[in-house]
Design a protein around this motif. Structure first.
Motif: not given
Ligand code: NIG
Ligand code: FE
Length: 416
Positions: A89, A102, A112, A152, A324
């Motif tokens: 992305r 975000y 997402i 996802y 993460d």
């Molecule tokens: O841990 N915060 C939520 N979910 C993920 C990010 C997922 C994404 O942006 O693809 C995280 O940062």
């Protein structure tokens, strides 16, 4: 295979008595052994000790490694990743550079939902292959155990596709993998104006099918501003508990979301992100078995506020650090880099970083009896560094690859 590593300059994070996690002041203690050896047989650590005691032991090893000038660390445990994903992305990140947050990117259908679309467009084999490359990358960077989330997919068939890929990785990758069913990550387009309907769909249709596969041990919810509320999280965790799914929660990344309180209420194994932590959140952690986990890569990449890690340690809490690894907020699973970012931005010492990325992350993914330290009987998952002057140098040289040789399940990895 049996391996003898000898002349080790320093063996790091040796265990004298078994602990499941390390809290508060103890975070600054890491046991080390100078001029030492480690003997592994099959997939286990059989012995370690001073070189001066080795002669009496008469170990026969199929492979002998001379680690003069080098150190041995237990492999990193990375207790929070989304490394099964499709594509990338980086183009979306241009909007971030131009000033969008975000949440704003997510609201425009990016984030997402963008990853969910990419995931729906590729085959299961392709998803597996892309993910396997990421596993290989983190293995080379010193990770020996990793948690991987679904999330996802958003809809039943795609979530099952993710779960099957994780299962295939468990069967083929050289590292320990734990699976988490990320039940509520974002609301798909079809449910845009019906979030309650989506939560009901998650609970009544997706969750039973996922639980039936028995691949996922954990359940996760993104409990934060603009995503899922405390009461939705409560509902999902309560349903998950009926299937024996243990919570690991995304909490307090974007606001004081109440995510930590709902996580501790359900005895979550960990609550992760934690940019917004005050006295109430610390109190909730204090009365729980939940591991506070910070994700320095995501905070760095998204320019988020710095979690009060020092305050949590001073309050006697344990602290874990995970990567993460995901395409939107932390496109890296490099745990050495995560440690260095945490050293710089959260002002943590090398000893705290080591505990936070080994034994405490092992706890946060339910493997601290077998991983996270160099202990007799634990999995032989370790790495040998290049020649380094001090333990502190490992984190200080934040851009250097200092992992020289990798041993996983008692096997020396090729080309390492
Ligand atoms: O841990 N915060 C939520 N979910 C993920 C990010 C997922 C994404 O942006 O693809 C995280 O940062
Ligand atoms: Fe995450």
């Amino acid at each position: 295979m049996s391996i003898l590593i000898k002349n080790i300059k320093k063996t790091v994070q040796t265990e004298n008595s078994h602990v499941k996690k390390v809290c508060g002041k103890d975070m600054s203690i890491v046991n080390t052994l100078d001029n030492s050896f480690i003997f592994t047989e099959k997939d286990k650590i059989v012995d370690f000790g001073k070189m001066s005691d080795l002669e009496d032991k008469n170990y026969f090893a199929e492979k002998i490694i001379d680690a003069s000038g080098k150190m041995v660390f237990p492999s990193f445990c990375d207790s929070h990743t989304h490394l099964v994903y499709a594509g990338s992305r980086e183009i979306e990140y241009i909007d971030k550079i131009k000033g969008l947050s975000y949440e704003e990117i997510a609201k425009r259908g990016g984030g997402i939902l963008n990853s969910a679309k990419l995931l729906s467009e590729i085959s299961e084999d392709e998803l597996y292959e892309q993910s396997f490359l990421r596993i290989n990358e983190i293995v080379r960077q010193g990770t020996g155990a990793v948690e991987i989330k679904t999330g996802y997919g958003l809809k039943l068939e795609a979530e099952l596709k993710m779960l099957r890929v994780i299962k295939r990785l468990q069967e083929t990758a050289p590292i320990t993998i734990k699976a988490t069913y990320l039940a509520a990550h974002a609301v798909p387009r079809e449910y845009k104006s019906n979030q309650t309907g989506y939560v009901n769909y998650v609970i009544s249709e997706i969750m039973p099918a996922i639980a039936n596969e028995k691949t996922a041990e954990f359940i996760d919810v993104f409990c934060d501003k603009g995503f899922f509320t405390v009461s939705e999280t409560d509902k999902i965790l309560s349903a998950g508990a009926k299937y024996g799914l243990i919570p690991k929660i995304h909490a307090n990344e974007l606001d004081f979301s109440g995510g930590i309180q709902v996580a501790t209420k359900y005895n979550a194994l960990s609550a992760d992100h934690l940019e917004y932590v005050g006295e109430n959140e610390i109190k909730a952690f204090k009365n729980s078995r939940t591991m506070p986990t910070i994700l320095p890569g995501a905070a760095f990449f998204l320019n988020l506020p710095i979690s009060p890690a020092r305050k949590m340690i001073n309050a006697g809490l344990p602290l874990a650090i995970a990567s993460d690894f995901n395409p939107g907020s932390s496109p890296s699973g490099n745990m050495k880099l995560m440690s260095s970012i945490a050293m710089i931005n959260y002002k943590l010492t090398s000893q705290e970083l080591i505990n936070a990325t080994t034994i405490n992350t092992a706890y946060a993914m339910g493997v601290s009896d077998t991983h996270g330290s160099i202990a007799v009987g634990k999995k032989a998952n370790l790495f040998i560094t290049k020649e380094i002057p001090t333990v502190e140098y490992f984190h200080y040289s934040f851009g250097s690859d200092l992992v020289d040789k990798i041993i996983l399940n008692g096997n020396l990895l090729g080309n390492s």
